[in-house]
Design a protein around this motif. Sequence first.
Motif, short mmCIF file in Angstrom:
data_model
loop_
_atom_site.label_atom_id
_atom_site.label_comp_id
_atom_site.label_asym_id
_atom_site.label_seq_id
_atom_site.Cartn_x
_atom_site.Cartn_y
_atom_site.Cartn_z
N ILE A 30 -8.89 6.70 0.34
CA ILE A 30 -8.53 5.28 0.16
C ILE A 30 -7.01 5.09 0.27
O ILE A 30 -6.53 4.07 0.77
CB ILE A 30 -9.15 4.69 -1.14
CG1 ILE A 30 -9.16 3.16 -1.06
CG2 ILE A 30 -8.44 5.17 -2.38
CD1 ILE A 30 -10.03 2.50 -2.12
N THR A 31 -6.26 6.10 -0.16
CA THR A 31 -4.80 5.99 -0.04
C THR A 31 -4.40 6.04 1.44
O THR A 31 -3.52 5.30 1.88
CB THR A 31 -4.11 7.11 -0.85
OG1 THR A 31 -4.62 7.08 -2.19
CG2 THR A 31 -2.61 6.91 -0.90
N SER A 32 -5.07 6.90 2.19
CA SER A 32 -4.79 6.95 3.64
C SER A 32 -5.19 5.65 4.31
O SER A 32 -4.51 5.19 5.23
CB SER A 32 -5.57 8.09 4.30
OG SER A 32 -5.18 9.30 3.76
N TYR A 33 -6.28 5.07 3.85
CA TYR A 33 -6.71 3.80 4.44
C TYR A 33 -5.67 2.70 4.14
O TYR A 33 -5.31 1.91 5.02
CB TYR A 33 -8.10 3.40 3.92
CG TYR A 33 -8.69 2.22 4.67
CD1 TYR A 33 -8.78 2.22 6.05
CD2 TYR A 33 -9.14 1.09 3.98
CE1 TYR A 33 -9.30 1.13 6.74
CE2 TYR A 33 -9.66 0.01 4.67
CZ TYR A 33 -9.75 0.02 6.05
OH TYR A 33 -10.25 -1.06 6.73
N LEU A 34 -5.19 2.68 2.91
CA LEU A 34 -4.16 1.72 2.56
C LEU A 34 -2.90 1.93 3.41
O LEU A 34 -2.29 0.97 3.90
CB LEU A 34 -3.82 1.83 1.07
CG LEU A 34 -2.64 0.98 0.58
CD1 LEU A 34 -2.92 -0.52 0.77
CD2 LEU A 34 -2.34 1.26 -0.90
N GLU A 35 -2.55 3.17 3.61
CA GLU A 35 -1.37 3.50 4.43
C GLU A 35 -1.58 2.97 5.86
O GLU A 35 -0.68 2.36 6.45
CB GLU A 35 -1.19 5.01 4.45
CG GLU A 35 0.01 5.50 5.23
CD GLU A 35 0.09 7.03 5.23
OE1 GLU A 35 -0.97 7.69 5.30
OE2 GLU A 35 1.20 7.56 5.15
N PHE A 36 -2.78 3.19 6.38
CA PHE A 36 -3.12 2.71 7.72
C PHE A 36 -2.98 1.18 7.79
O PHE A 36 -2.36 0.64 8.70
CB PHE A 36 -4.56 3.17 8.05
CG PHE A 36 -5.18 2.46 9.22
CD1 PHE A 36 -4.87 2.83 10.52
CD2 PHE A 36 -6.08 1.43 9.01
CE1 PHE A 36 -5.44 2.17 11.59
CE2 PHE A 36 -6.66 0.78 10.08
CZ PHE A 36 -6.35 1.14 11.38
N ILE A 37 -3.56 0.51 6.80
CA ILE A 37 -3.49 -0.97 6.78
C ILE A 37 -2.03 -1.43 6.75
O ILE A 37 -1.65 -2.36 7.48
CB ILE A 37 -4.23 -1.52 5.52
CG1 ILE A 37 -5.69 -1.10 5.53
CG2 ILE A 37 -4.01 -3.01 5.36
CD1 ILE A 37 -6.68 -2.09 6.02
N LEU A 38 -1.23 -0.77 5.94
CA LEU A 38 0.18 -1.18 5.84
C LEU A 38 0.86 -1.04 7.21
O LEU A 38 1.59 -1.94 7.64
CB LEU A 38 0.92 -0.32 4.81
CG LEU A 38 0.65 -0.66 3.34
CD1 LEU A 38 1.11 0.48 2.43
CD2 LEU A 38 1.35 -1.96 2.94
N HIS A 39 0.60 0.07 7.89
CA HIS A 39 1.21 0.26 9.21
C HIS A 39 0.70 -0.78 10.22
O HIS A 39 1.47 -1.28 11.04
CB HIS A 39 0.95 1.68 9.73
CG HIS A 39 1.75 2.73 9.00
ND1 HIS A 39 3.10 2.59 8.78
CD2 HIS A 39 1.39 3.92 8.45
CE1 HIS A 39 3.55 3.66 8.11
NE2 HIS A 39 2.52 4.47 7.90
N GLU A 40 -0.60 -1.09 10.13
CA GLU A 40 -1.16 -2.09 11.05
C GLU A 40 -0.50 -3.45 10.86
O GLU A 40 -0.10 -4.10 11.81
CB GLU A 40 -2.68 -2.24 10.83
CG GLU A 40 -3.50 -1.06 11.31
CD GLU A 40 -3.35 -0.80 12.79
OE1 GLU A 40 -3.75 -1.67 13.59
OE2 GLU A 40 -2.81 0.26 13.16
N ILE A 41 -0.40 -3.86 9.61
CA ILE A 41 0.20 -5.18 9.32
C ILE A 41 1.67 -5.18 9.73
O ILE A 41 2.17 -6.14 10.32
CB ILE A 41 0.06 -5.52 7.81
CG1 ILE A 41 -1.40 -5.52 7.38
CG2 ILE A 41 0.74 -6.85 7.48
CD1 ILE A 41 -2.31 -6.49 8.09
#
Length: 424
Positions: free
Chosen positions: A332-343
């Motif tokens: 979930i932390t990696s997913y959050l990191e991914f979302i942050l980079h996408e945004i």
Amino acid sequence: MTFQNTLQFAQQLDQQDELKDYRNQFIFPQHNGKNVIYFTGNSLGLQPKSAKTFVDEVMSDWATHAVEGHFYVEKPWWDYHERFAEPLSKIVGAKPSEVTVMNTLTVNLHLLMVSFYRPTATRYKIICEEKAFPSDQYMFQSQVNHHGYKPEDAIVEIKRREGEHNIRLEDILAKIEEVGDELALVLFGGVNYYTGQVFDMKTITEAGHKVGAIVGFDLAHAAGNIKLELHDWNVDFAAWCSYKYMNSGPGNASGCFVHEKHHHSDLPRFAGWWGHNKERRFKMEPSFDPVHGADGWQVSNLPILSLAPYLASVEMFAEVGMEKLIAKRNQITSYLEFILHEIDKEVNSTFEIITPSKQEERACQLSVFLHGEGRSLFDYLMKNGVITDWREPNVIRLAPVPLYTSYEDMYNFGQILKQGILNH
Ligand SMILES: *Cc1c(COP(=O)(O)O)cnc(C)c1O
């Protein structure tokens, strides 16, 4: 796994999540009739629904049994704290005799320093991390002053290199070696509260011992968050609070670890009757005979009403186990990191994740440095049901706690963040 920044993908991850049902065991503050997106479990964990049941049990035992509750109820108060030993020892990688719960965190670190910071004229220095939690800094200063040394001489902080956000292990090890014979104590955080950096406690402990120092850890951000092997790492002592990742309630009790090798030592300590030989505790004898174990550092009889919600939480952790928690935490932390980079890409923003990107150097927290946006973005998030926290000069900390946050929360957060930046 290749992630996607879509609601459907997030929901799919939630469906596959082995821990998804635990979310329903917690109480979320509401925003416009919906659960908030809660990122501050690293500061105060959410309330497990079972906490109230455990507290009510004590209230009811007190009402119906009064003083007899010490001995004659289902969970007697006189050894209530012993119920923590087994489950807590698994959470921190210790033997049951090596852990106990008592007091609060800073108080316990002070008490443990009474035993483990024994400066001499030549060996009196303490190594800690730069930007340690303020309470720890005040503690170090007051301890050093108490022993008659000067903080600017006796406290050695390991600094970040110019332009870097995290402390390098090699710099910690080099400093330990350099201070060498003058080093009395290494007392580090397990996880830095500001950046979320996880320190290599095993290697730091070895290095400290090699030069003849004692090594302890403040595990406020580590307990219930990362894999700990305190016994095997040969850590001398540690303490943690229970209200962050361990969801025990505001200001609640602290846990302590004292390595088995010290259980029969004659280390000085500030004693009280609850640390006295259990069989003889109520004989009210004049001389102190400590329990051989972490319980020997107990002072007062315990605040049962605060231990009750902590016990509720510890039992939940025991049921889940750290392995599963950590597996979800990583994903979930990696997913959050991914979302942050996408945004960040979508809106051409300029924020920077200052938490290490390597899995082994981080846990459940991403600290985001907002170069462009600042405080108004934080306020926007809070107004829109995202609970994060703000740290000067310009950092928000996001902790997607695996027990109760969902992948859908991460997706929704990304959308709110994006609006917040566009509206700016
Ligand atoms: C939260 C925290 C504390 C808090 O200490 P209390 O005595 O419980 O108020 C201390 N140290 C660190 C590293 C923390 O993160």
